[in-house]
Design an enzyme around this catalytic site. Structure first.
Site, PDB file in Angstrom:
ATOM      1  N   ARG A  32       0.817  -1.229   0.000  1.00 13.93           N
ATOM      2  CA  ARG A  32       0.000   0.000   0.000  1.00 13.93           C
ATOM      3  C   ARG A  32       0.843   1.269   0.000  1.00 13.93           C
ATOM      4  NH1 ARG A  32      -5.523  -0.942   1.662  1.00 13.93           N
ATOM      5  NH2 ARG A  32      -5.976  -2.943   0.718  1.00 13.93           N
ATOM      6  N   ARG A  36      -3.505   6.356   0.228  1.00 12.27           N
ATOM      7  CA  ARG A  36      -3.953   7.513   1.002  1.00 12.27           C
ATOM      8  C   ARG A  36      -2.921   8.189   1.880  1.00 12.27           C
ATOM      9  NH1 ARG A  36      -8.854   4.826   3.606  1.00 12.27           N
ATOM     10  NH2 ARG A  36      -7.332   3.145   3.442  1.00 12.27           N
ATOM     11  N   ARG A  45      -6.798  11.325  -7.139  1.00 14.45           N
ATOM     12  CA  ARG A  45      -7.979  10.460  -7.045  1.00 14.45           C
ATOM     13  C   ARG A  45      -9.282  11.239  -6.822  1.00 14.45           C
ATOM     14  NH1 ARG A  45      -9.152   5.978  -4.623  1.00 14.45           N
ATOM     15  NH2 ARG A  45     -11.225   6.789  -5.005  1.00 14.45           N
ATOM     16  N   ASP A  81      -6.631  -3.401  -7.412  1.00 10.82           N
ATOM     17  CA  ASP A  81      -7.183  -3.954  -6.171  1.00 10.82           C
ATOM     18  C   ASP A  81      -7.437  -5.433  -6.402  1.00 10.82           C
ATOM     19  OD1 ASP A  81      -8.312  -3.052  -3.398  1.00 10.82           O
ATOM     20  OD2 ASP A  81      -9.657  -4.582  -4.160  1.00 10.82           O
ATOM     21  N   TYR A 156     -14.657 -11.913   0.684  1.00  8.80           N
ATOM     22  CA  TYR A 156     -15.457 -10.743   0.260  1.00  8.80           C
ATOM     23  C   TYR A 156     -16.732 -11.189  -0.458  1.00  8.80           C
ATOM     24  CZ  TYR A 156     -11.521  -7.901   1.629  1.00  8.80           C
ATOM     25  OH  TYR A 156     -10.540  -7.306   2.373  1.00  8.80           O
TER      26      TYR A 156
HETATM   27  O1  1CP Z   1       0.356   0.340  -3.202  1.00 12.79           O
HETATM   28  C1  1CP Z   1      -0.258  -0.733  -3.265  1.00 12.79           C
HETATM   29  O2  1CP Z   1      -0.085  -1.639  -2.423  1.00 12.79           O
HETATM   30  C2  1CP Z   1      -1.118  -0.981  -4.496  1.00 12.79           C
HETATM   31  C3  1CP Z   1      -2.461  -1.073  -4.461  1.00 12.79           C
HETATM   32  C4  1CP Z   1      -3.386  -2.034  -3.723  1.00 12.79           C
HETATM   33  C5  1CP Z   1      -3.239  -3.379  -3.368  1.00 12.79           C
HETATM   34  C6  1CP Z   1      -1.998  -4.235  -3.475  1.00 12.79           C
HETATM   35  C7  1CP Z   1      -4.705  -1.656  -3.406  1.00 12.79           C
HETATM   36  C8  1CP Z   1      -5.289  -0.329  -3.628  1.00 12.79           C
HETATM   37  N1  1CP Z   1      -5.364  -2.753  -2.924  1.00 12.79           N
HETATM   38  C9  1CP Z   1      -4.487  -3.799  -2.869  1.00 12.79           C
HETATM   39  C10 1CP Z   1      -4.785  -5.161  -2.453  1.00 12.79           C
HETATM   40  C11 1CP Z   1      -5.900  -5.415  -1.515  1.00 12.79           C
HETATM   41  N2  1CP Z   1      -7.154  -4.930  -1.550  1.00 12.79           N
HETATM   42  C12 1CP Z   1      -5.818  -6.347  -0.463  1.00 12.79           C
HETATM   43  C13 1CP Z   1      -4.601  -7.151  -0.153  1.00 12.79           C
HETATM   44  C14 1CP Z   1      -3.626  -6.337   0.593  1.00 12.79           C
HETATM   45  C15 1CP Z   1      -3.956  -6.099   2.032  1.00 12.79           C
HETATM   46  O3  1CP Z   1      -4.142  -7.082   2.767  1.00 12.79           O
HETATM   47  O4  1CP Z   1      -4.018  -4.926   2.417  1.00 12.79           O
HETATM   48  C16 1CP Z   1      -7.052  -6.387   0.187  1.00 12.79           C
HETATM   49  C17 1CP Z   1      -7.439  -7.217   1.384  1.00 12.79           C
HETATM   50  C18 1CP Z   1      -7.903  -5.485  -0.499  1.00 12.79           C
HETATM   51  C19 1CP Z   1      -9.310  -5.198  -0.200  1.00 12.79           C
HETATM   52  C20 1CP Z   1      -9.472  -3.762   0.083  1.00 12.79           C
HETATM   53  N3  1CP Z   1      -9.496  -2.814  -0.883  1.00 12.79           N
HETATM   54  C21 1CP Z   1      -9.580  -3.131   1.343  1.00 12.79           C
HETATM   55  C22 1CP Z   1      -9.536  -3.837   2.706  1.00 12.79           C
HETATM   56  C23 1CP Z   1     -10.887  -3.954   3.322  1.00 12.79           C
HETATM   57  C24 1CP Z   1     -10.924  -4.926   4.507  1.00 12.79           C
HETATM   58  O5  1CP Z   1     -11.322  -6.088   4.337  1.00 12.79           O
HETATM   59  O6  1CP Z   1     -10.543  -4.508   5.612  1.00 12.79           O
HETATM   60  C25 1CP Z   1      -9.697  -1.750   1.098  1.00 12.79           C
HETATM   61  C26 1CP Z   1      -9.862  -0.662   2.101  1.00 12.79           C
HETATM   62  C27 1CP Z   1      -9.628  -1.579  -0.312  1.00 12.79           C
HETATM   63  C28 1CP Z   1      -9.647  -0.297  -1.065  1.00 12.79           C
HETATM   64  C29 1CP Z   1      -8.336   0.111  -1.592  1.00 12.79           C
HETATM   65  N4  1CP Z   1      -7.498  -0.650  -2.395  1.00 12.79           N
HETATM   66  C30 1CP Z   1      -6.391   0.082  -2.756  1.00 12.79           C
HETATM   67  C31 1CP Z   1      -6.529   1.385  -2.169  1.00 12.79           C
HETATM   68  C32 1CP Z   1      -5.545   2.508  -2.355  1.00 12.79           C
HETATM   69  C33 1CP Z   1      -7.740   1.375  -1.451  1.00 12.79           C
HETATM   70  C34 1CP Z   1      -8.320   2.539  -0.674  1.00 12.79           C
HETATM   71  C35 1CP Z   1      -9.376   3.183  -1.470  1.00 12.79           C
HETATM   72  C36 1CP Z   1      -9.171   4.609  -1.794  1.00 12.79           C
HETATM   73  O7  1CP Z   1      -8.078   5.159  -1.865  1.00 12.79           O
HETATM   74  O8  1CP Z   1     -10.228   5.223  -2.019  1.00 12.79           O
END
Ligand code: 1CP
Length: 358
Positions: A32, A36, A45, A81, A156
């Site tokens: 990540r 944010r 964004r 994602d 999910y």
């Molecule tokens: O920089 C990076 O790592 C690249 C981008 C990335 C990756 C690798 C994003 C962008 N998502 C992911 C993978 C992801 N998405 C995972 C595996 C990694 C981890 O465990 O953190 C998971 C579980 C998700 C699901 C997800 N997407 C969540 C978690 C929700 C939960 O179950 O608690 C969330 C909050 C998202 C949204 C998301 N994905 C990525 C971003 C930047 C965001 C935030 C949204 C935004 O900026 O509006």
């Protein structure tokens, strides 16, 4: 960012560490790292929905590059994602700000499993365009492609959104073993397709995120999940890129996480890396494992904890420095840049050479 013509991502410290080869210094990237914590991300964004941003090659390219420019990390991770392959296949999912992925019609029955659409690789043109541009911009810095592992994606789809205990997922797994296996098999195909597309367009390594696998016992993981994660890696065939496999709370699963087909096992902050190296065995490298919350502490604590991770990682075949999970949104980006510099300084080969007794 561009590197000398002779340097190539296939010979980068990240790829070398993943293979257990000597490195010039320990490579660093952050799960990540895009997102944010960066003001330039929030600005870019603004006004665009997450899943729209993930299908726009201009935004993908710029957002992926932002942390590389700012922090000097040793790898970029493709901005996307884990639910994106499902979205592209036609599953109705939205990423709600502050919540995460929310599924309009959760999977609750065998018929729901059968109705899930397959991912047509021809719909991934936007991804190919973005990866090609990124690889051209990144020069010698490797791009990591990624996908969600079948189990974490299933949580999910079944729960309908983020959940803590994943009780509905486990109940489905126990009550409907055949439908479970069919669901995970379908998900493994779509994750594999998504990874292959990234590698074929030029990604130099891949990471499979099984973020929530740690809620399972080793026996259930081995029998009901591992074969499907292995199938994702197997779907890469002979493609010669290192494979990183990561989950949270996987202390009891670490040897199995490796056995699913990883060159590198990602470790969260709960297990020290010297102990993780023992559990994983000598044939695999490690990635991790600074607690992301440490970055919210004072500089002295940050430095002490970074040094501890670097020290404990010496027990591993190879080490990629990372956090134990994703960057927290409230993290000061300046601290991330500092961590990159400190890890590089602590591990530069010249530092080893000039420090007797290492
Ligand atoms: O920089 C990076 O790592 C690249 C981008 C990335 C990756 C690798 C994003 C962008 N998502 C992911 C993978 C992801 N998405 C995972 C595996 C990694 C981890 O465990 O953190 C998971 C579980 C998700 C699901 C997800 N997407 C969540 C978690 C929700 C939960 O179950 O608690 C969330 C909050 C998202 C949204 C998301 N994905 C990525 C971003 C930047 C965001 C935030 C949204 C935004 O900026 O509006």
């Amino acid at each position: 960012m561009s590197a000398p013509a002779s340097a190539s991502p296939a010979d980068s410290d990240l790829v070398r560490a993943a293979r257990g080869l000597p490195v010039s210094r320990t490579p660093v990237w952050f799960m990540r790292q895009a997102g944010r914590s960066l003001p330039e991300y929030r600005e870019l964004r603004a006004g665009t929905k997450m899943l729209d941003a993930c299908q726009d090659p201009d935004l993908i390219t710029e957002i992926t590059l932002q942390p590389v420019r700012r922090h000097g990390v040793d790898a970029a991770i493709f901005f996307s994602d884990i639910v994106l392959p499902l979205v592209v296949a036609g599953v109705d999912i939205e990423i709600k700000p502050g919540v995460g992925p929310v599924v309009a019609s959760p999977v609750r029955t065998v018929a729901d499993v059968d109705a899930l659409p397959d991912l047509d690789p021809d719909r991934l043109g936007f991804l190919e365009t973005a990866v090609r541009r990124l690889v051209a911009e990144l020069g010698a810095t490797p791009l990591i492609g990624f996908a969600g592992a079948p189990f974490t994606l299933a949580t999910y789809l079944i729960e309908g959104g983020p959940s803590k205990e994943h009780a509905g997922t486990k109940a489905f797994m126990y009550a409907e073993p055949e439908a479970w296996s069919r669901l995970l098999q379908k998900l493994s195909v779509s994750s594999s397709t998504f990874l292959r597309a990234q590698v074929d367009a030029g990604a130099s390594a891949v990471q499979l995120f099984d973020s929530w696998a740690g809620v399972l016992s080793a026996a259930d993981y081995a029998e009901r999940v591992l074969p499907h994660s292995r199938a994702v890696f197997d779907g890469l065939g002979e493609r010669d890129v290192p494979r990183i496999h990561f989950g949270v709370g996987t202390g009891e699963l670490l040897p199995l996480i490796g056995d699913a087909g990883a060159d590198v096992v990602g470790v969260d902050w709960r297990v020290p890396l010297d102990e993780a190296a023992r559990r994983v065995g000598p044939g695999r490298s490690l990635q991790g494992n600074l607690d992301p919350a440490v970055l919210l502490a004072d500089r002295k604590t940050v430095d002490r904890e970074v040094r501890r991770v670097v020290e404990q990682a010496k027990a591993a075949r190879g080490h990629i420095f990372n956090l134990g999970h994703g960057v927290l949104p409230e993290t000061d980006p300046g601290v991330l840049t500092h961590v990159v510099e400190l890890v590089h300084e602590l591990t530069a080969s010249s530092a080893h050479a000039t420090t007797p007794g290492r």
